[in-house]
Design a protein around this motif. Structure first.
Motif, PDB file in Angstrom:
ATOM      1  N   TRP A   9      -5.624  10.809   7.322  1.00 53.23           N
ATOM      2  CA  TRP A   9      -6.830  10.102   7.749  1.00 53.23           C
ATOM      3  C   TRP A   9      -7.305  10.531   9.138  1.00 53.23           C
ATOM      4  O   TRP A   9      -8.506  10.729   9.355  1.00 53.23           O
ATOM      5  CB  TRP A   9      -6.610   8.598   7.699  1.00 53.23           C
ATOM      6  CG  TRP A   9      -7.853   7.839   8.015  1.00 53.23           C
ATOM      7  CD1 TRP A   9      -8.114   7.133   9.138  1.00 53.23           C
ATOM      8  CD2 TRP A   9      -9.026   7.743   7.204  1.00 53.23           C
ATOM      9  NE1 TRP A   9      -9.373   6.582   9.075  1.00 53.23           N
ATOM     10  CE2 TRP A   9      -9.956   6.949   7.894  1.00 53.23           C
ATOM     11  CE3 TRP A   9      -9.385   8.259   5.954  1.00 53.23           C
ATOM     12  CZ2 TRP A   9     -11.221   6.649   7.389  1.00 53.23           C
ATOM     13  CZ3 TRP A   9     -10.644   7.956   5.447  1.00 53.23           C
ATOM     14  CH2 TRP A   9     -11.536   7.167   6.167  1.00 53.23           C
ATOM     15  N   GLY A  30      -0.988   2.939   4.696  1.00 52.92           N
ATOM     16  CA  GLY A  30      -0.258   3.507   3.566  1.00 52.92           C
ATOM     17  C   GLY A  30       1.087   2.846   3.426  1.00 52.92           C
ATOM     18  O   GLY A  30       1.219   1.631   3.588  1.00 52.92           O
ATOM     19  N   ARG A  31       2.124   3.641   3.179  1.00 51.81           N
ATOM     20  CA  ARG A  31       3.473   3.092   2.973  1.00 51.81           C
ATOM     21  C   ARG A  31       3.907   2.250   4.161  1.00 51.81           C
ATOM     22  O   ARG A  31       3.623   2.568   5.299  1.00 51.81           O
ATOM     23  CB  ARG A  31       4.472   4.221   2.756  1.00 51.81           C
ATOM     24  CG  ARG A  31       4.373   4.805   1.375  1.00 51.81           C
ATOM     25  CD  ARG A  31       5.696   5.451   0.960  1.00 51.81           C
ATOM     26  NE  ARG A  31       5.608   5.973  -0.384  1.00 51.81           N
ATOM     27  CZ  ARG A  31       5.913   5.274  -1.477  1.00 51.81           C
ATOM     28  NH1 ARG A  31       6.327   4.040  -1.367  1.00 51.81           N
ATOM     29  NH2 ARG A  31       5.808   5.817  -2.670  1.00 51.81           N
ATOM     30  N   ASP A  70      -3.819   3.636  -1.083  1.00 50.68           N
ATOM     31  CA  ASP A  70      -3.838   3.347   0.343  1.00 50.68           C
ATOM     32  C   ASP A  70      -5.108   2.544   0.597  1.00 50.68           C
ATOM     33  O   ASP A  70      -5.933   2.369  -0.310  1.00 50.68           O
ATOM     34  CB  ASP A  70      -3.863   4.636   1.181  1.00 50.68           C
ATOM     35  CG  ASP A  70      -2.500   5.313   1.269  1.00 50.68           C
ATOM     36  OD1 ASP A  70      -1.530   4.798   0.681  1.00 50.68           O
ATOM     37  OD2 ASP A  70      -2.416   6.375   1.905  1.00 50.68           O
ATOM     38  N   SER A 113      -6.468   3.521   8.443  1.00 46.85           N
ATOM     39  CA  SER A 113      -5.939   3.698   7.091  1.00 46.85           C
ATOM     40  C   SER A 113      -4.508   3.185   7.052  1.00 46.85           C
ATOM     41  O   SER A 113      -3.723   3.430   7.961  1.00 46.85           O
ATOM     42  CB  SER A 113      -5.976   5.185   6.692  1.00 46.85           C
ATOM     43  OG  SER A 113      -5.476   5.335   5.376  1.00 46.85           O
ATOM     44  N   THR A 125      -3.568   8.991   1.499  1.00 45.81           N
ATOM     45  CA  THR A 125      -4.720   9.143   2.409  1.00 45.81           C
ATOM     46  C   THR A 125      -4.316   8.904   3.858  1.00 45.81           C
ATOM     47  O   THR A 125      -4.782   9.607   4.755  1.00 45.81           O
ATOM     48  CB  THR A 125      -5.858   8.194   2.000  1.00 45.81           C
ATOM     49  OG1 THR A 125      -6.320   8.562   0.700  1.00 45.81           O
ATOM     50  CG2 THR A 125      -7.011   8.247   2.985  1.00 45.81           C
ATOM     51  N   GLN A 126      -3.447   7.921   4.104  1.00 50.87           N
ATOM     52  CA  GLN A 126      -3.082   7.591   5.483  1.00 50.87           C
ATOM     53  C   GLN A 126      -2.550   8.813   6.229  1.00 50.87           C
ATOM     54  O   GLN A 126      -2.861   9.011   7.398  1.00 50.87           O
ATOM     55  CB  GLN A 126      -2.040   6.478   5.528  1.00 50.87           C
ATOM     56  CG  GLN A 126      -1.660   6.117   6.951  1.00 50.87           C
ATOM     57  CD  GLN A 126      -0.432   5.238   7.046  1.00 50.87           C
ATOM     58  OE1 GLN A 126       0.389   5.191   6.133  1.00 50.87           O
ATOM     59  NE2 GLN A 126      -0.294   4.544   8.156  1.00 50.87           N
ATOM     60  N   THR A 131       0.854  -1.184   0.000  1.00 50.68           N
ATOM     61  CA  THR A 131       0.000   0.000   0.000  1.00 50.68           C
ATOM     62  C   THR A 131       0.895   1.240   0.000  1.00 50.68           C
ATOM     63  O   THR A 131       2.074   1.167   0.300  1.00 50.68           O
ATOM     64  CB  THR A 131      -0.938   0.012   1.219  1.00 50.68           C
ATOM     65  OG1 THR A 131      -0.158  -0.098   2.406  1.00 50.68           O
ATOM     66  CG2 THR A 131      -1.921  -1.139   1.167  1.00 50.68           C
ATOM     67  N   GLY A 132       0.311   2.373  -0.364  1.00 50.89           N
ATOM     68  CA  GLY A 132       1.058   3.625  -0.360  1.00 50.89           C
ATOM     69  C   GLY A 132       1.758   3.929  -1.672  1.00 50.89           C
ATOM     70  O   GLY A 132       2.400   4.969  -1.796  1.00 50.89           O
ATOM     71  N   ALA A 175      -3.400   7.052  -2.917  1.00 51.91           N
ATOM     72  CA  ALA A 175      -2.162   7.041  -2.131  1.00 51.91           C
ATOM     73  C   ALA A 175      -2.004   8.379  -1.439  1.00 51.91           C
ATOM     74  O   ALA A 175      -2.306   9.425  -2.004  1.00 51.91           O
ATOM     75  CB  ALA A 175      -0.972   6.755  -3.045  1.00 51.91           C
TER      76      ALA A 175
END
Length: 196
Positions: free
Chosen positions: A95, A115-116, A48, A113, A91-92, A43-44, A89
């Motif tokens: 969030w 992400g990376r 995300d 959430s 969003t985290q 993710t990321g 991508a």
């Protein structure tokens, strides 16, 4: 909700998803051989993920459609009570701020959430292999895409609709009558020192 299948150009969707795989060329080659096989993606990179209770996601998707908002791909985990919404991508990073701004009712159950630094499994592009514990709640489609990327659910309306869905599915924990709650609210205001 019924199981969804991917629509549109499977090759371009595979190429878009492969950007989040550890090896682009190997992933595309493997998915051409077994298009129904689940994918393990980071993710990321291209997307995300927002994880929430499946019933919340299902109801929030109904609300999003009612408000005529874009509804992007989402995964339902059949062995869990969880669903994952694919969001843009980045969003985290915002969030928590979005959740706070949406008047999320009660902090204990705020959706997460990722992400990376995280990864998740998603269903394959072709019809599912038997025994796979996940399915598309809303499958990706190239029919509604920007370039080779499927449209993803926007996090701002998503968090608002998740909050609305939670307020519908989880009534207020306060079991007092509405009149009793109103009286308590008025008393609290009357006890507050007034500035003149």
């Amino acid at each position: 909700m019924e199981t969804c299948t991917v629509t549109g150009d499977n090759e371009s969707l595979s190429a878009w998803f492969a950007k989040a795989a550890s090896s682009l060329a190997e992933s595309i080659a493997a998915w051409q051989l077994t298009p129904g096989f689940p994918r393990h993606l980071s993710t990321g990179i291209t997307f995300d993920v927002v994880l929430a209770d499946r019933s919340l996601v299902e109801l929030s998707y109904e609300i999003l459609r009612r408000y005529e908002q874009t509804v992007g791909p989402a995964v339902r985990f059949t062995n869990l009570t969880t669903a994952a919404v694919l969001v843009p991508a980045g969003t985290q990073a915002r969030w928590n701020r979005l959740s706070t701004g949406s008047s999320w009712p009660g902090w204990k159950a705020v959706p997460t959430s990722l992400g990376r630094g995280h990864a998740m499994r998603i269903p394959g592009i072709a019809p599912l292999e038997p025994g796979v514990p996940m399915e598309w709640l809303k499958a990706p489609s190239t029919e509604s895409a920007i370039g080779d990327a499927p449209l993803l659910t926007s996090p701002v309306p998503l968090v608002r609709c998740l909050a609305e869905a939670r307020s519908i599915l989880t009534p207020d924990d306060d079991e007092r009558s509405p009149l009793s709650r109103a009286v308590s609210a008025v008393r609290a205001i009357l006890r507050t020192p007034q500035r003149t």
